[in-house]
Design a protein around this motif. Sequence first.
Motif, PDB file in Angstrom:
ATOM      1  N   LEU A   1      27.781  53.452  42.494  1.00  0.00           N
ATOM      2  CA  LEU A   1      26.848  52.498  42.254  1.00  0.00           C
ATOM      3  C   LEU A   1      26.880  51.536  43.440  1.00  0.00           C
ATOM      4  O   LEU A   1      25.839  50.532  43.363  1.00  0.00           O
ATOM      5  N   ASP A   2      27.608  51.612  44.497  1.00  0.00           N
ATOM      6  CA  ASP A   2      27.671  50.412  45.656  1.00  0.00           C
ATOM      7  C   ASP A   2      27.751  49.084  45.081  1.00  0.00           C
ATOM      8  O   ASP A   2      27.466  48.222  45.576  1.00  0.00           O
ATOM      9  N   ILE A   3      28.911  48.961  44.132  1.00  0.00           N
ATOM     10  CA  ILE A   3      29.339  47.927  43.724  1.00  0.00           C
ATOM     11  C   ILE A   3      30.625  47.535  44.418  1.00  0.00           C
ATOM     12  O   ILE A   3      31.507  48.235  44.135  1.00  0.00           O
ATOM     13  N   PRO A   4      30.476  46.689  45.262  1.00  0.00           N
ATOM     14  CA  PRO A   4      31.837  46.465  46.067  1.00  0.00           C
ATOM     15  C   PRO A   4      32.961  46.104  45.322  1.00  0.00           C
ATOM     16  O   PRO A   4      33.010  45.322  44.467  1.00  0.00           O
ATOM     17  N   THR A   5      34.183  46.842  45.650  1.00  0.00           N
ATOM     18  CA  THR A   5      35.501  46.392  44.961  1.00  0.00           C
ATOM     19  C   THR A   5      36.444  45.801  46.193  1.00  0.00           C
ATOM     20  O   THR A   5      36.218  45.741  47.379  1.00  0.00           O
ATOM     21  N   THR A   6      37.491  45.324  45.671  1.00  0.00           N
ATOM     22  CA  THR A   6      38.532  44.435  46.681  1.00  0.00           C
ATOM     23  C   THR A   6      39.625  44.880  46.360  1.00  0.00           C
ATOM     24  O   THR A   6      40.225  44.813  45.285  1.00  0.00           O
ATOM     25  N   GLU A   7      40.601  45.208  47.340  1.00  0.00           N
ATOM     26  CA  GLU A   7      41.820  45.547  47.268  1.00  0.00           C
ATOM     27  C   GLU A   7      42.716  44.141  46.978  1.00  0.00           C
ATOM     28  O   GLU A   7      42.741  43.446  47.993  1.00  0.00           O
ATOM     29  N   LEU A   8      43.296  44.130  46.101  1.00  0.00           N
ATOM     30  CA  LEU A   8      44.038  42.752  45.708  1.00  0.00           C
ATOM     31  C   LEU A   8      45.633  42.909  45.588  1.00  0.00           C
ATOM     32  O   LEU A   8      45.982  43.953  44.703  1.00  0.00           O
ATOM     33  N   PRO A   9      46.069  42.226  46.101  1.00  0.00           N
ATOM     34  CA  PRO A   9      47.521  42.312  45.844  1.00  0.00           C
ATOM     35  C   PRO A   9      48.000  42.130  44.391  1.00  0.00           C
ATOM     36  O   PRO A   9      47.384  41.426  43.822  1.00  0.00           O
ATOM     37  N   ASP A  10      49.046  42.635  43.813  1.00  0.00           N
ATOM     38  CA  ASP A  10      49.457  42.562  42.634  1.00  0.00           C
ATOM     39  C   ASP A  10      49.624  41.055  42.137  1.00  0.00           C
ATOM     40  O   ASP A  10      50.149  40.237  43.030  1.00  0.00           O
ATOM     41  N   GLY A  11      49.068  40.484  41.050  1.00  0.00           N
ATOM     42  CA  GLY A  11      49.108  39.191  40.655  1.00  0.00           C
ATOM     43  C   GLY A  11      48.044  38.250  41.214  1.00  0.00           C
ATOM     44  O   GLY A  11      48.062  37.190  41.248  1.00  0.00           O
ATOM     45  N   VAL A  12      47.152  38.908  42.045  1.00  0.00           N
ATOM     46  CA  VAL A  12      46.070  38.049  42.876  1.00  0.00           C
ATOM     47  C   VAL A  12      44.629  38.408  42.061  1.00  0.00           C
ATOM     48  O   VAL A  12      44.573  39.487  41.920  1.00  0.00           O
ATOM     49  N   ARG A  13      43.961  37.627  41.948  1.00  0.00           N
ATOM     50  CA  ARG A  13      42.586  37.686  41.282  1.00  0.00           C
ATOM     51  C   ARG A  13      41.418  36.722  41.962  1.00  0.00           C
ATOM     52  O   ARG A  13      41.978  35.949  42.605  1.00  0.00           O
ATOM     53  N   VAL A  14      40.311  37.488  42.391  1.00  0.00           N
ATOM     54  CA  VAL A  14      39.192  36.768  42.733  1.00  0.00           C
ATOM     55  C   VAL A  14      37.691  36.798  41.921  1.00  0.00           C
ATOM     56  O   VAL A  14      37.880  37.564  41.117  1.00  0.00           O
ATOM     57  N   THR A  15      37.209  35.639  41.594  1.00  0.00           N
ATOM     58  CA  THR A  15      36.382  35.335  40.943  1.00  0.00           C
ATOM     59  C   THR A  15      35.059  34.594  41.838  1.00  0.00           C
ATOM     60  O   THR A  15      35.283  33.726  42.509  1.00  0.00           O
ATOM     61  N   ARG A  16      33.697  35.010  41.485  1.00  0.00           N
ATOM     62  CA  ARG A  16      32.701  34.244  42.173  1.00  0.00           C
ATOM     63  C   ARG A  16      31.944  33.707  41.326  1.00  0.00           C
ATOM     64  O   ARG A  16      31.414  34.197  40.096  1.00  0.00           O
ATOM     65  N   ARG A  17      31.424  32.467  41.482  1.00  0.00           N
ATOM     66  CA  ARG A  17      30.645  31.489  40.855  1.00  0.00           C
ATOM     67  C   ARG A  17      29.752  30.964  41.678  1.00  0.00           C
ATOM     68  O   ARG A  17      29.828  30.013  42.722  1.00  0.00           O
ATOM     69  N   GLY A  18      28.167  31.506  41.802  1.00  0.00           N
ATOM     70  CA  GLY A  18      27.232  31.211  42.710  1.00  0.00           C
ATOM     71  C   GLY A  18      27.697  31.323  43.994  1.00  0.00           C
ATOM     72  O   GLY A  18      28.308  32.465  44.514  1.00  0.00           O
ATOM     73  N   ALA A  19      27.638  30.537  45.155  1.00  0.00           N
ATOM     74  CA  ALA A  19      28.222  30.407  46.301  1.00  0.00           C
ATOM     75  C   ALA A  19      29.792  30.142  46.394  1.00  0.00           C
ATOM     76  O   ALA A  19      30.289  30.354  47.742  1.00  0.00           O
ATOM     77  N   ILE A  20      30.563  30.020  45.412  1.00  0.00           N
ATOM     78  CA  ILE A  20      31.811  29.896  45.759  1.00  0.00           C
ATOM     79  C   ILE A  20      32.676  30.898  45.149  1.00  0.00           C
ATOM     80  O   ILE A  20      32.372  31.293  43.798  1.00  0.00           O
TER      81      ILE A  20
END
Length: 477
Positions: A423-442
């Motif tokens: 689906l061309d939805i980008p994924t991110t390789e994250l270290p264990d215990g790390v998370r990323v979240t996007r809200r608007g431009a942040i």
Amino acid sequence: EARYGTLEALNEAWGNVFWSQEYTDWVQIDPPNLTVAQPNPSHVLDFYRFASDEIAAFQEEQVEILRRLSPGRWVTHNFMMHFKDFDHYRAAECLDFVSWDSYPLGQVERYLPEEEKVRWARTGHPDLISFNHDLYRGLKGRRGFWVMEQGAGQVNWAPSNCIPATGAVALWTAQAYAHGCDVVSYFRWRAATVAQELMHSGLLRHDETLDRGGEEVAALELSGRPNDDVQTPVALLHDYESLWIYDEQPHSAEASYWRQMMLFYGVLRSLGIDVDIRHADADLSDYRLVVAPALQLMSDERARRLTEAARTARLVFGPRTAYRTPTGRVHEDGQPGPLRDLLGLRLLNFDGLRPGFGVRVGEHAVETWAESYEQVGSEATFTYTDGPLVGQAAVVQNGNVTTIGAWSESLVKEVLTGLLGELDIPTTELPDGVRVTRRGAITTWMNFNLEPVTLADGTALGPVSFQQRTDGSMARS
């Protein structure tokens, strides 16, 4: 009586012919407790519905009084963590927005197995609290929510009550903002000197000096952040009625509705995917990937809605999908009932695995639950490689629809990673215990580990910390 009209209809809906449970008078029907043996699951399901409706009706009475006597004010109500005793979608209807109470360390003690409790005892699990943020953000359709009570230190009501790691209270605050929270209110201002919660920490100690959490909140620099929406093309479907009936007959000691939901949610979050949690009957036209981990109850109308959604989105279903009718019976033609054409399969067998005992799907270890399928015009993309289901389908693909029948984090991750890529939805390789979240431009990067980590781009995250990136720049807040 209001739901079924006649005793004949109720007896049929509940399957009361079994164990001679037929009722001949409405006054014979008690709550489903103090029964001689296991209560009828359909009876339990309808009792939950009744109790939930009573809670919602009582709240609506209170809201009506407030709006009549104090017009022009907003009304909210604070919900709780992974709470199942009423339908929150129904209860949220009369509110302007919803709120909830976030206690990451208490949730660790209530939910996780022992080895996981030890690991996350001072930081909270990176997904348990985020799930609740996303759930409450979705109750009224991507509307902003409040954290009415954010823990500012140790609680007093869990089996063990650890002090949070340095930085944890600030991290939880950033986590709430990142997931769409508009207001974080801390519990409590000053630690109580009396009664049941006098060992519960506050921003201030009993002597009114700043406690550890209070110092972290005072040092936060979050002003000026816009309360933008969280935008994502991925939805996770949730249904309290399926929760009630699932947990009434889990069939495996470690199985539960919340655990099955968290299996799929945790995989998506580990891939860096933001998730909207929506009701199973919500409008899904905005989404490109729809994941339904545990929809046990399936009506013809719900099946029609999901079939319509599959025209524009990829759909993923989990174990026990469409196992029951809306009254809790098994479909006469078996699982998945009215979803058979959409899923392209029929259930062969399910295996409720005991703790410490599992099977395999290729290189993937399966625990807790395994079910196999006969393909009906579909393709088996993974099969069981040992155990009583060997050679039978564990994952089935039917056009735009994928069904996963095994509890396996690595299997779910492989399947979802492939679909996100298609689906061309980008994924991110994250270290264990790390998370990323996007809200608007942040974009907020969060490290729940007690040790520092380095991201794939070389950015260093300190222990129990967060960093925010805006327009390509990253700064510690």
